[in-house]
Design a protein around this motif. Sequence first.
Motif, short mmCIF file in Angstrom:
data_model
loop_
_atom_site.label_atom_id
_atom_site.label_comp_id
_atom_site.label_asym_id
_atom_site.label_seq_id
_atom_site.Cartn_x
_atom_site.Cartn_y
_atom_site.Cartn_z
N ILE A 66 0.75 -1.26 0.05
CA ILE A 66 0.08 0.08 -0.01
C ILE A 66 0.96 1.34 0.07
CG2 ILE A 66 -1.56 1.30 1.43
CD1 ILE A 66 -3.00 -1.36 2.30
N LEU A 67 1.93 1.32 0.68
CA LEU A 67 2.91 2.34 1.02
C LEU A 67 3.71 2.65 -0.35
CD1 LEU A 67 4.00 1.71 4.56
CD2 LEU A 67 2.12 3.49 3.74
N THR A 68 3.76 1.58 -1.08
CA THR A 68 4.57 1.97 -2.34
C THR A 68 3.82 2.93 -3.23
OG1 THR A 68 5.73 -0.22 -2.21
CG2 THR A 68 5.47 0.86 -4.31
N ASP A 69 2.36 2.79 -3.23
CA ASP A 69 1.50 3.63 -4.04
C ASP A 69 1.38 5.07 -3.19
OD1 ASP A 69 -0.13 4.16 -6.07
OD2 ASP A 69 -1.80 4.43 -4.51
N THR A 70 1.30 4.81 -1.95
CA THR A 70 1.16 6.35 -1.17
C THR A 70 2.34 7.03 -1.15
OG1 THR A 70 -0.41 5.07 0.43
CG2 THR A 70 0.45 6.87 1.18
N TYR A 71 3.49 6.39 -1.25
CA TYR A 71 4.56 7.38 -0.88
C TYR A 71 5.31 7.50 -2.21
CZ TYR A 71 4.92 6.53 4.31
OH TYR A 71 4.55 6.65 5.45
N LYS A 72 4.52 7.17 -3.32
CA LYS A 72 5.24 7.53 -4.76
C LYS A 72 5.64 8.88 -4.88
CE LYS A 72 4.82 6.48 -9.72
NZ LYS A 72 5.42 7.78 -10.14
N PRO A 73 4.88 10.08 -4.48
CA PRO A 73 5.27 11.22 -4.79
C PRO A 73 6.55 11.49 -4.18
CG PRO A 73 2.85 11.27 -4.16
CD PRO A 73 3.42 9.79 -3.95
N LEU A 74 6.78 10.79 -2.84
CA LEU A 74 8.18 11.18 -2.41
C LEU A 74 9.46 10.45 -3.13
CD1 LEU A 74 7.31 10.28 1.55
CD2 LEU A 74 6.93 12.48 0.31
N PHE A 75 9.17 9.29 -3.39
CA PHE A 75 10.04 8.64 -4.31
C PHE A 75 10.78 9.47 -5.40
CE2 PHE A 75 7.64 4.65 -2.92
CZ PHE A 75 8.08 4.94 -1.74
N ASP A 76 9.65 10.23 -6.09
CA ASP A 76 10.02 11.11 -7.15
C ASP A 76 10.58 12.36 -7.11
OD1 ASP A 76 8.87 9.06 -8.59
OD2 ASP A 76 6.75 9.78 -8.87
N SER A 77 10.08 13.09 -5.78
CA SER A 77 10.36 14.35 -5.64
C SER A 77 11.37 14.48 -4.70
CB SER A 77 9.25 15.17 -5.13
OG SER A 77 8.48 14.69 -3.97
N PHE A 78 11.75 13.57 -3.90
CA PHE A 78 12.67 13.74 -2.68
C PHE A 78 14.22 13.27 -3.04
CE2 PHE A 78 9.41 14.83 -0.10
CZ PHE A 78 9.85 15.43 1.22
N ASP A 79 15.16 13.94 -2.61
CA ASP A 79 16.52 13.83 -3.25
C ASP A 79 17.30 12.80 -2.24
OD1 ASP A 79 16.69 15.85 -5.05
OD2 ASP A 79 16.15 17.16 -3.29
N GLY A 80 16.74 12.35 -0.92
CA GLY A 80 17.51 11.59 -0.23
C GLY A 80 16.71 10.84 0.69
N PHE A 81 17.15 9.78 1.20
CA PHE A 81 16.24 8.72 2.27
C PHE A 81 17.11 8.31 3.33
CE2 PHE A 81 13.53 9.15 -1.72
CZ PHE A 81 12.34 9.24 -1.07
N THR A 82 16.82 8.54 4.49
CA THR A 82 17.97 7.72 5.37
C THR A 82 17.16 6.65 6.31
OG1 THR A 82 17.45 9.20 7.47
CG2 THR A 82 19.02 10.05 5.66
N TYR A 83 17.91 5.60 6.63
CA TYR A 83 17.35 4.39 7.51
C TYR A 83 18.10 4.42 8.52
CZ TYR A 83 20.93 2.26 4.57
OH TYR A 83 22.03 1.75 3.98
N ASN A 84 17.98 3.74 9.53
CA ASN A 84 18.78 3.70 10.88
C ASN A 84 19.37 2.20 11.05
OD1 ASN A 84 16.77 2.21 11.88
ND2 ASN A 84 15.81 3.92 13.03
#
Length: 391
Positions: free
Chosen positions: A141-159
Motif C-alpha cells: 500500500i505504501l509503495t503507492d502512497t509514498y510514490k510522490p516522495l520517491f519522485d520528488s525527494f533527493d534522499g532517504f535515510t534509514y537507521n
Amino acid sequence: MRILFVLSEFPSYSETFIANQINDLIDHGNEVTIFSSGIGKTIDSSLFNRNDLYSRLVPAHQSVGLVSRLRRRFLKLFLGNRAYQNKDLLTMSESIDVVHCHFGDNALLFHEVYLKYGWFNKSKKICTFHGYDILPSSVAILTDTYKPLFDSFDGFTYNTPYMKGIIDCFPIQPRKMHALPVGFDADFLKNYLRRNPNTYAHGDCLHLIYCGRLTYFKGCLMLPDIAEKLIAANVQNFMIHIVGAGDQEHELRGKIDAQGLARHFTLYGALNQEKVFELMSSAHLFILPGLEEPKTARAETQGLVIQEAQFLKLPVLVSDAGGAKYGLMDGETGYVLPKGDVVAFVEKIKWFLDNPDEIYSFSEKSHIFARENYNSAVLGKRLLAIYTGDL
C-alpha cells in the motif's frame, strides 16, 4: 546552510534524538527552523533549552481553537491543501537549502501542502523513515502512497540494515539511500555516567532496567516470566526497574501481581530523560526483549535507548527481532537472544550473576562502542555530507 526540519510534534520526549540532531547542526554553524504540525508540552531540559530551540519553532497552525479549526475545514473545502499553507514558511521558502522531514507521513503531508505547488523547489529534500511509517505489512500500500516522495525527494535515510531491508521494497534509486542511525548527545549524557565502575559482587542485589513504551513489540510482558524463571532457578536477590507507559501497562501490572512478583519490580511510568539516565546509572544490566507484532510484523527498528544504556556502561540484553541486534557488539557489549525465548534471557542473566567480573568487562567496552558510533557529533558529520551530496 539554512535547514528546515519538518516534524509531527515538537518537543517530544520520544523524539529527543531529533533535538540532538538539530543541536549538532546549530553547533556547526547552520541555521535551523523547526516546522511542526503539533506543539507538545514544554520540556524543561538542557537538550531543548540549549540553542533556544523553542524560539526556532514555526507551528503549522498558530491557533488550535474551535473557530480556527472550523475555518481551516471551510478553507480546505474550497481551496484544497493550499488552505494549510503557513505564510511564514512561504516567505522563507526561497532561502531554505535543505528540507528534512522526519517520518514518511510528515514528508507526504509536506509534499501535498507545499512541494506539489512549487514551493521549496530550490531546496534539497530529505526524508527519514523511522518505523511506524513503513510497517512491513503495509509495504504494498505504501509503495503507492509514498510514490510522490520517491519522485520528488533527493534522499532517504534509514537507521539499521533491518529498516533498509524494508525500504528496499520501495522503488527508490540506490543512490538516494543513506545509512544514518539516530544518536545521543554525549556531552549531555556524560553527566549521568556512574562515578564508579559498573561492578557486581556475589550476594549483591542485581538491578536490571527496561526503558521503553509498554507495548507488544517491546516485549514488556516477558519481564514477569523472566523474573518467575529466575526465582525458579534459585535467584532471589534481583530487581527489575521498568520505565515507560503504554497500552500494556495495566496488563503488565496485573501479571506481576498475579504471579506474586511485586517485590522484584518497580514501575515508574513515563519519566523525563534526566530521571531515566539517573536510574540507568545505578543499574547493572539493561534488558529489552523485543518481539515482532503478528499482524503488522512491526519490530524495534533501532532502539536508541540501547545505545544510551551502553554509553552509561550497561551491558545490554536484546532480542533478534527487528533492528535492535545491530546496535551492540554481540558477546562483547551485550547479547542478542532469540525473540520470545524467556529461558535464553534467564540463562544470560544467570551467566552474569555467575561471572560478575564480566559485568565490568562488558560495561567498559559498551561505553567505548556507543561513544564512537552513536554520538550525535559523529553522526552529524555524516548528515551534513548527505545534505551536501558528498555521500
